[in-house]
Design an enzyme around this catalytic site. Structure first.
Site, PDB file in Angstrom:
ATOM      1  N   SER A  56     -77.527  44.094  40.779  1.00 43.33           N
ATOM      2  CA  SER A  56     -76.512  43.045  40.847  1.00 43.33           C
ATOM      3  C   SER A  56     -76.770  42.185  42.087  1.00 43.33           C
ATOM      4  O   SER A  56     -77.631  42.491  42.907  1.00 43.33           O
ATOM      5  CB  SER A  56     -75.125  43.674  40.895  1.00 43.33           C
ATOM      6  N   ASP A 105     -87.451  44.487  32.664  1.00 45.59           N
ATOM      7  CA  ASP A 105     -87.548  45.239  33.912  1.00 45.59           C
ATOM      8  C   ASP A 105     -88.748  46.194  33.828  1.00 45.59           C
ATOM      9  O   ASP A 105     -89.532  46.126  32.894  1.00 45.59           O
ATOM     10  CB  ASP A 105     -86.264  45.975  34.249  1.00 45.59           C
ATOM     11  N   HIS A 219     -84.469  39.594  46.803  1.00 43.22           N
ATOM     12  CA  HIS A 219     -83.887  40.832  47.326  1.00 43.22           C
ATOM     13  C   HIS A 219     -83.989  40.877  48.848  1.00 43.22           C
ATOM     14  O   HIS A 219     -84.101  41.939  49.443  1.00 43.22           O
ATOM     15  CB  HIS A 219     -84.591  42.066  46.741  1.00 43.22           C
ATOM     16  N   ASP A 417     -62.229  16.836  58.747  1.00 46.27           N
ATOM     17  CA  ASP A 417     -63.238  17.323  57.806  1.00 46.27           C
ATOM     18  C   ASP A 417     -64.662  17.085  58.280  1.00 46.27           C
ATOM     19  O   ASP A 417     -65.615  17.249  57.525  1.00 46.27           O
ATOM     20  CB  ASP A 417     -63.037  16.689  56.422  1.00 46.27           C
ATOM     21  N   GLY A 418     -64.825  16.685  59.529  1.00 44.90           N
ATOM     22  CA  GLY A 418     -66.150  16.628  60.129  1.00 44.90           C
ATOM     23  C   GLY A 418     -66.964  15.390  59.855  1.00 44.90           C
ATOM     24  O   GLY A 418     -68.122  15.320  60.270  1.00 44.90           O
ATOM     25  N   ASP A 419     -66.374  14.368  59.192  1.00 43.16           N
ATOM     26  CA  ASP A 419     -67.175  13.212  58.821  1.00 43.16           C
ATOM     27  C   ASP A 419     -66.903  11.972  59.662  1.00 43.16           C
ATOM     28  O   ASP A 419     -67.514  10.931  59.452  1.00 43.16           O
ATOM     29  CB  ASP A 419     -66.954  12.875  57.347  1.00 43.16           C
ATOM     30  N   THR A 463     -60.486   7.259  54.920  1.00 46.11           N
ATOM     31  CA  THR A 463     -59.306   6.549  55.393  1.00 46.11           C
ATOM     32  C   THR A 463     -59.626   5.569  56.504  1.00 46.11           C
ATOM     33  O   THR A 463     -59.119   4.435  56.527  1.00 46.11           O
ATOM     34  CB  THR A 463     -58.254   7.559  55.884  1.00 46.11           C
ATOM     35  N   THR A 517     -53.249   9.428  65.450  1.00 47.75           N
ATOM     36  CA  THR A 517     -54.215   8.774  64.573  1.00 47.75           C
ATOM     37  C   THR A 517     -54.795   7.573  65.309  1.00 47.75           C
ATOM     38  O   THR A 517     -54.391   7.263  66.440  1.00 47.75           O
ATOM     39  CB  THR A 517     -53.573   8.272  63.270  1.00 47.75           C
TER      40      THR A 517
END
Length: 587
Positions: A56, A105, A219, A417-419, A463, A517
């Site tokens: 898995s 397999d 893996h 948001d980092g932009d 914005t 702001t």
């Protein structure tokens, strides 16, 4: 660093709980919890049953491909661990049909096949075994004994074999076509970092911040080479494709490509190893398709998404299935293979595909409107008191914003948001480009500000871009009114026009000073001018207001959704951006 955190109840129950979640999503599946076998509830005994599986952690492989048209059953081991032979034998028993079983397999699947054949000798010829090894990063010498690793190309074998079974092909036909496909696959992957296995000790990064690994396994096996610095995507894709399509590398020339003859046709799979954003994955897809086209290799189908992951590994793999050429002997034609890939399936792990070759991009017609470079505001033409100084001030402000990008980005990564940094930089670069082209004219201030408003609208997302564009557009309107009958711009006219622009901006936002702001420094600046302050004093007051946002509770903007403790002591990036602009304008 490797991400060590996971959303689980207990590492020992993770696989079972995940399989139960899959069964909840898809009522057509049944689950043998003890043996971790997922299988189709309604099996057509007249069709070849396809069984596959493995450790898995590669979801949606393998259980996600159980469904009509692909796999009949999947046997799941623990994370990155093969299921045992007893589990595989149980899967064969659960789906045993009249046409036989086809398994994948290696050791434990092979053992299960032999055990089942020994217990049911009459069915020994109805159980066939196939190993898929499509990794081209493992050279012939290195893989001489163990063979090549099976990577995402295995999924194409699943789909084609499963579709053949659904068309009622017999087991020999299913096996022969699947074996041929397996021999025509080449896959290579890259990782930005290893992944972390739930329940193990915290992992440590083994790659530097500017290093990637080529040929990384699914893996957590190391790749065959580490590369630093991280190359451009175009260079990286070229290197990966060279590994797959090379016909001159004695270690890795596994596929009979035609060396640019123009006769090669392929199926392309761009596989997400778990931690690559959809945005980046689409960019990777574009680059691969363009480079294959340049190499005269025709892409007949493109499959993109998470097919065989390595938990949350930040990386991807590229797989090419080389289709048969005209006149080449093969158990299935190109048309049939493509049709088998296109056949519908209800398996949840199979991603949408168009069922057609990637064509040219359908682009929108050119806009019937002017762009920032030649945008003009019809109406009054008025000069600044110092026309040359006006343009120089705008260039200084744009340059200062570009240089402040790291600071704004850092602030916004905490409070938003980092932009913000990149957004401001993008707008400033557009304004600077317009200014350097000579389109801004201090003798035509209104038109120049109209171009700045358009630049903010075109180049700044979010914005802040909208607020700047509205403010400058409103300033254009106010200047038209305030300059009527006036030969030259004065500070009083600027004050009146800026006040009108701010009032207009207020109709689009409920933010008012103090709001934490960009409105704060703008409002303080305009109010200071209205109160008779000098330009330098007004800028100083606005700068103080911007700095003081670090002590304010957010009442608007994205920071309003962030916990108070997170933004305490952190200034608003938009407000700091205004501060940078104002200070540069009067420098």
């Amino acid at each position: 660093m490797v991400l060590n955190k996971h959303l689980i109840n207990n590492p020992t129950t993770l696989v079972i709980e995940a399989l139960q979640g899959l069964a909840y999503q898809n009522p057509t599946l049944s689950l043998d919890i003890k043996n971790k076998v997922v299988y189709r509830s309604n099996i057509n005994k007249d069709q070849v049953a396809l069984i596959c599986g493995g450790g898995s952690g590669h979801e949606p492989s393998h259980a996600g491909f159980v469904g009509e048209g692909i796999l009949t059953a999947a046997v799941c081991g623990n994370v990155f661990a093969s299921p045992n032979a007893s589990q595989v034998t149980r899967a064969i028993e659960l789906v045993d049909g009249d046409q036989g079983n086809y398994t994948g397999d290696i050791l434990n699947f092979g053992l299960a096949k032999e055990m089942y054949a020994a217990a049911h000798p009459e069915k020994s010829k109805k159980v066939k075994f196939l190993v898929v090894g499509d990794d081209v990063s493992v050279g012939r010498t290195q893989g001489g004994i163990v063979g090549r690793r099976g990577l995402a190309g295995t999924v194409l074998v699943y789909k084609i074999a499963g579709a053949l079974s659904a068309r009622n092909a017999n087991i020999d036909r299913v096996y022969n076509v699947a074996a041929w496909v397996a021999e025509r696959l080449g896959t290579v992957g890259i990782g930005l970092e290893h992944c972390h296995i739930p329940g193990t000790l915290p992992a440590q990064s083994h790659l530097s911040s500017d290093e990637i690994e080529l040929g990384m396994g699914i893996h957590n096996e190391p790749g065959y080479a580490q590369v630093s610095p991280v190359p451009k995507l175009s260079d990286l894709v070229n290197d990966l494709l060279t590994l797959v399509i090379s016909t001159s590398d004695p270690e890795r020339s596994f596929l009979p490509f035609g060396s640019g003859s123009g006769q090669d046709e392929v199926v392309l799979m761009v596989n997400n190893l778990g931690g690559v954003s959809e945005l980046e994955l689409s960019g990777i897809t574009r680059e691969v398709i363009l480079q294959l086209d340049a190499k005269k290799i025709k892409v007949k189908r493109v499959l993109v998404g998470a097919y065989m992951t390595s938990l949350n590994m930040p990386g991807f793999s590229l797989t090419l299935l080389l289709l048969p050429r005209n006149g080449e002997k093969a158990p299935a034609s190109t048309e049939e293979l493509l049709a088998l890939l296109d056949d519908k399936t209800h398996a949840p792990g199979w991603k949408w595909s168009s069922g057609s070759p990637p064509g040219t991009i359908n682009t929108a017609p050119e806009e019937q409107q002017t762009t920032s470079s030649n945008f003009t505001s019809t109406g009054r033409k008025i000069a600044a008191a110092d026309p040359a100084g006006f343009v120089k001030a705008i260039k200084r402000a744009a340059t200062a914003i570009i240089q402040s990008e790291p600071e704004l980005t850092h602030l916004d990564s905490i409070a938003g948001d980092g932009d913000a940094g990149l957004t401001h930089k993008s707008g400033a670069e557009r304004v600077l480009s317009i200014a350097n082209s000579g389109s801004l004219d201090g003798k035509d201030v209104i038109n120049s500000i109209a171009q700045i408003a358009k630049a903010a609208s075109d180049a700044m997302d979010g914005t802040s871009g909208a607020l700047y564009s509205i403010f400058f557009s409103s300033l254009v309107q106010s200047l038209h009114q305030s300059t009527e009958g006036k030969p030259e711009l004065t500070l009083d006219i600027w004050t009146e026009s800026l006040s009108g622009a701010l009032d207009q901006l207020y109709t689009y936002t409920r933010a008012r000073h103090p709001s934490r702001t960009l409105i704060d420094p703008i409002a303080v600046f305009v109010e200071a001018l209205q109160s008779g302050n000098s330009l330098s004093d007004a800028v100083a007051k606005a700068s103080t207001a911007a700095d003081e946002t670090k002590n304010l509770e957010a009442r608007a903007g994205r920071a309003a959704y962030v916990g108070k403790d997170k933004v305490k002591g952190v200034a608003d990036p938009g407000a700091i951006g205004v501060k940078v602009i104002l200070q540069a304008l009067i420098a």
